[in-house]
Design an enzyme around this catalytic site. Structure first.
Site, PDB file in Angstrom:
ATOM      1  N   HIS A  98       0.692  -1.387  -0.074  1.00 35.26           N
ATOM      2  CA  HIS A  98      -0.147  -0.043   0.051  1.00 35.26           C
ATOM      3  C   HIS A  98       0.815   1.361  -0.159  1.00 35.26           C
ATOM      4  CE1 HIS A  98       0.606  -1.342   4.187  1.00 35.26           C
ATOM      5  NE2 HIS A  98       0.835  -0.008   4.459  1.00 35.26           N
ATOM      6  N   HIS A 100       0.757   5.312   1.287  1.00 35.53           N
ATOM      7  CA  HIS A 100       0.351   6.331   2.044  1.00 35.53           C
ATOM      8  C   HIS A 100       0.352   7.750   1.639  1.00 35.53           C
ATOM      9  CE1 HIS A 100       0.728   3.945   5.988  1.00 35.53           C
ATOM     10  NE2 HIS A 100       1.664   3.452   5.178  1.00 35.53           N
TER      11      HIS A 100
END
Ligand code: 5GP
Ligand code: ZN
Length: 132
Positions: A98, A100
């Protein structure tokens, strides 16, 4: 499958979704570092950057760019960090790749940083010989 981000990305667990397409879901972080802290999740599982297919990696950065621009315009933040952690030592806590997006505000309490070192001649030569 026990990966929480697989479940969130594929809609099995509800999330505050800002954007979705065939490949990604973009959500608000449930424990934000700052107002607007956002996560970009690919729908197909990869543990980390090393495992991410090239095509997904390319699309992820283009998506990060458009989300960052939207967040910057809408929240009028003073800056923004794009952060991506690989491995526990680097701060990764969820082992599904992922990115951020962390909006930054003057006098916010976000801590991301390091003490600058000094690249010695020997280290420069060693790294060039290994990595070039
Ligand atoms: P990492 O430390 O792995 O780079 O980041 C994991 C991030 O996922 C953290 O910022 C954490 O707050 C966020 N997070 C963990 N579980 C959930 C969840 O169930 N929902 C949402 N929206 N964010 C989560
Ligand atoms: Zn996963």
């Amino acid at each position: 499958m026990e990966c929480i981000f697989c479940k969130i990305a594929n809609g099995e667990i509800p999330s505050a979704t800002l954007y979705e397409d065939n490949d990604f879901r973009v959500i608000l972080d449930v424990n934000p570092a700052s107002k607007g802290h956002t996560l970009i999740l690919p729908k197909k599982h990869a543990d980390n950057l090393y495992e991410l297919p090239d095509e997904t990696a390319s699309k992820a950065l283009v998506l990060a760019k458009s989300m960052a621009s939207k967040i910057e315009r809408a929240l009028e933040c003073d800056g923004l960090n794009l952060v991506q952690n690989n491995g526990e030592t680097a701060g990764q806590t969820v082992f599904h790749f992922h990115m951020h997006i962390i909006p930054r505000y003057k006098n916010d309490n976000v801590k991301l940083g390091w003490k600058p070192g000094k690249l010695s001649d020997a280290m420069r030569e060693e790294l060039l010989s290994i990595l070039k």
